[in-house]
Design a protein around this motif. Structure first.
Motif, PDB file in Angstrom:
ATOM      1  N   ASN A 172      -8.663   3.094  -5.416  1.00 52.00           N
ATOM      2  CA  ASN A 172      -8.265   3.703  -3.942  1.00 52.00           C
ATOM      3  C   ASN A 172      -9.262   4.845  -4.226  1.00 52.00           C
ATOM      4  O   ASN A 172      -8.660   6.213  -4.879  1.00 52.00           O
ATOM      5  CB  ASN A 172      -7.193   4.773  -4.024  1.00 52.00           C
ATOM      6  CG  ASN A 172      -6.663   5.360  -2.567  1.00 52.00           C
ATOM      7  OD1 ASN A 172      -8.614   5.470  -1.531  1.00 52.00           O
ATOM      8  ND2 ASN A 172      -5.771   6.211  -1.925  1.00 52.00           N
ATOM      9  N   ARG A 221       0.978  -1.512  -0.131  1.00 49.60           N
ATOM     10  CA  ARG A 221       0.138  -0.369  -0.450  1.00 49.60           C
ATOM     11  C   ARG A 221       1.071   1.301  -0.245  1.00 49.60           C
ATOM     12  O   ARG A 221       1.652   1.145   1.037  1.00 49.60           O
ATOM     13  CB  ARG A 221      -1.135  -0.256   1.548  1.00 49.60           C
ATOM     14  CG  ARG A 221      -1.816   0.242   0.931  1.00 49.60           C
ATOM     15  CD  ARG A 221      -3.280   0.973   2.269  1.00 49.60           C
ATOM     16  NE  ARG A 221      -3.488  -0.672   2.549  1.00 49.60           N
ATOM     17  CZ  ARG A 221      -4.927  -0.915   1.853  1.00 49.60           C
ATOM     18  NH1 ARG A 221      -5.450   0.348   0.800  1.00 49.60           N
ATOM     19  NH2 ARG A 221      -5.694  -1.960   1.356  1.00 49.60           N
ATOM     20  N   PRO A 276      -3.061   0.504  -3.109  1.00 52.43           N
ATOM     21  CA  PRO A 276      -2.565  -0.854  -3.926  1.00 52.43           C
ATOM     22  C   PRO A 276      -1.890  -0.787  -5.063  1.00 52.43           C
ATOM     23  O   PRO A 276      -2.254  -0.375  -5.744  1.00 52.43           O
ATOM     24  CB  PRO A 276      -3.399  -1.819  -3.258  1.00 52.43           C
ATOM     25  CG  PRO A 276      -5.291  -0.943  -2.900  1.00 52.43           C
ATOM     26  CD  PRO A 276      -5.099   0.437  -3.721  1.00 52.43           C
TER      27      PRO A 276
END
Ligand code: HEM
Length: 399
Positions: free
Chosen positions: A73, A33, A39
């Motif tokens: 994300n 991460r 990620p």
């Protein structure tokens, strides 16, 4: 499959190779991460990295990168406009990439670099003259930084007198220093600066690469966005990396007296040593982001479509399966390293960077044969964009 995703924090940046060693034990690819939570898969093995760098399932186009980042994300603060992540070669795929590379290609052939040799030697000699007055000096501020900055300014047609401004912006953009807002402001100011410069070249073109790109734009071979983004990329990539190559090379020589003696006795081996400095301490590591346009098998793992991937050039360059012994200097380098990447995005500036480093190290060792470190350990920075030394205090001459 990896369940728990490790977050990259200060302990990673303090010892990336320790982490790579540990991750490698679990396979040639690892999932982490990033500091802002997104990620990313990291390819570590040399064979897998080399294959990935030529795999068309891994793409770079900026729209695809943004979509993949947001999918991975949704809370990302990623703001592509404010970082001027425009359509330059490093953010594009064929056929746009092929066209952009063709436009900058002629300025970056080995022959074009070689044509700059006398001028690079002259700049080097002048900078080295200025060290003679100092008992102690920071080699980065006095030599390793001004040399590539002067060279890229002359190549691009950027006034060297403007360096304090673009150096400050560029430093904020490539190191992890400063806040996100400061980085965005730096990016906006750099874009505004280059926009003005491009306008000036339109009315008064010169014999420089930026003027050539302006001419190509006038002939509709590249768009206004591509012109600005490519100028931005060249100005940053053209010096931040080479500063680190020269300074890490000098630092290695200061701490490896046997190697230094070998190179002083036989300077023809300096280019070979530079390949090892690139392999062991190359300035670019993670800055190879791509996304999977289709599932990508890497060793025992299949990375699904739409995921973000970085190829760790630093990890691949020390893969023990490929370089025995991986962490020590071997002359000549056993096989080509990946510090300049590989495949269609292979660094076009490689011949120039190699030439600058060769002239810098050869001339420094010749002119100051008793050069010595002035601090036990120089300061170092490691960010996701670039890694290298920040200061390198030396005594040009040992009393
Ligand atoms: C691309 C490293 C110096 C201009 C790259 C890439 C790497 C790299 C690894 C490919 C990244 C990827 O595949 O994602 C280095 C290193 C340098 C250096 C280690 C010095 C030690 C330079 C210089 C210039 C330059 C001096 C220009 C004057 C570029 C450009 C690209 C690039 C324009 C994009 C190429 C493309 O996407 O097709 N560099 N670089 N670099 N580099 Fe360099």
């Amino acid at each position: 499959m990896v369940d728990e995703i490790e977050a990259l924090g200060p302990e990673f940046f303090a010892d990336p190779h320790g982490h790579y060693r540990r991750w490698r034990e679990q396979g040639p690819v690892h999932r982490v991460r990033l500091p802002r939570g997104t990620p990313r898969w990291v390819i570590l093995g040399y064979a897998q990295a080399r294959a990935a760098l030529t795999d068309s399932r891994l793409r770079k186009d900026i729209d695809g990168m943004i979509a993949a980042t947001r999918q991975q994300n949704p809370h990302t603060a990623f703001n592509p406009e404010s970082l001027n992540l425009g359509p330059h070669p490093l953010n594009s795929d064929p056929p746009d990439h092929t066209r952009l590379r063709r436009l900058i290609g002629p300025a970056f052939t080995p022959r074009s670099a070689e044509a700059m040799r006398p001028r690079i030697q002259q700049i080097t000699d002048e900078l080295l003259d200025s060290l003679a007055d100092h008992e102690t000096v920071d080699l980065i501020a006095a030599f390793a930084m001004p040399l590539p900055v002067m060279v890229i300014c002359e190549l691009l047609g950027v006034p060297y007198t403007d360096r304090p401004r673009f150096r400050a912006w560029s430093q904020l953009l490539v190191t992890s220093t400063g806040t996100a807002e400061q980085r965005h402001a730096a990016s906006r100011e750099m874009s505004a600066y280059l926009t003005d410069l491009i306008e000036a070249k339109k009315s008064a073109p010169g014999a420089d690469l930026l003027s050539d790109l302006v001419r190509a734009h006038t002939a509709s071979h590249l768009t206004a966005d591509e012109l600005l983004a490519t100028a931005y990329l060249l100005l940053i990539a053209g010096h931040e990396t080479t500063v680190n190559l020269i300074s890490s090379g000098v630092n290695t020589l200061l701490h490896h007296p046997d190697l230094r003696r070998t190179l002083q006795q036989d300077p023809t081996r300096i280019p070979s040593a530079i390949e090892e400095f690139l392999r062991l301490d190359g300035p670019v590591d993670f800055t190879t982001p791509r996304y999977t346009a289709a599932p990508l098998p890497v060793g025992p793992i299949e990375i699904p479509e739409g995921e973000l991937v970085s190829i760790s050039l630093a990890a691949a360059n020390r893969d023990p399966a490929h370089y025995p012994p991986p962490h020590t200097i071997t002359l000549p380098t056993p096989t080509p390293h990946l510090a300049f990447g590989h495949g269609i995005h292979h660094c076009p500036g490689a011949p120039l960077a190699r030439l600058e480093a060769e002239i810098a190290l050869t001339s420094l060792l010749h002119r100051y044969p008793t050069l010595a470190p002035a601090a036990p350990t120089p300061t170092h920075h490691y960010s996701l964009v670039i890694q290298g030394l920040t200061t390198l205090p030396i005594h040009p001459t040992t009393p």
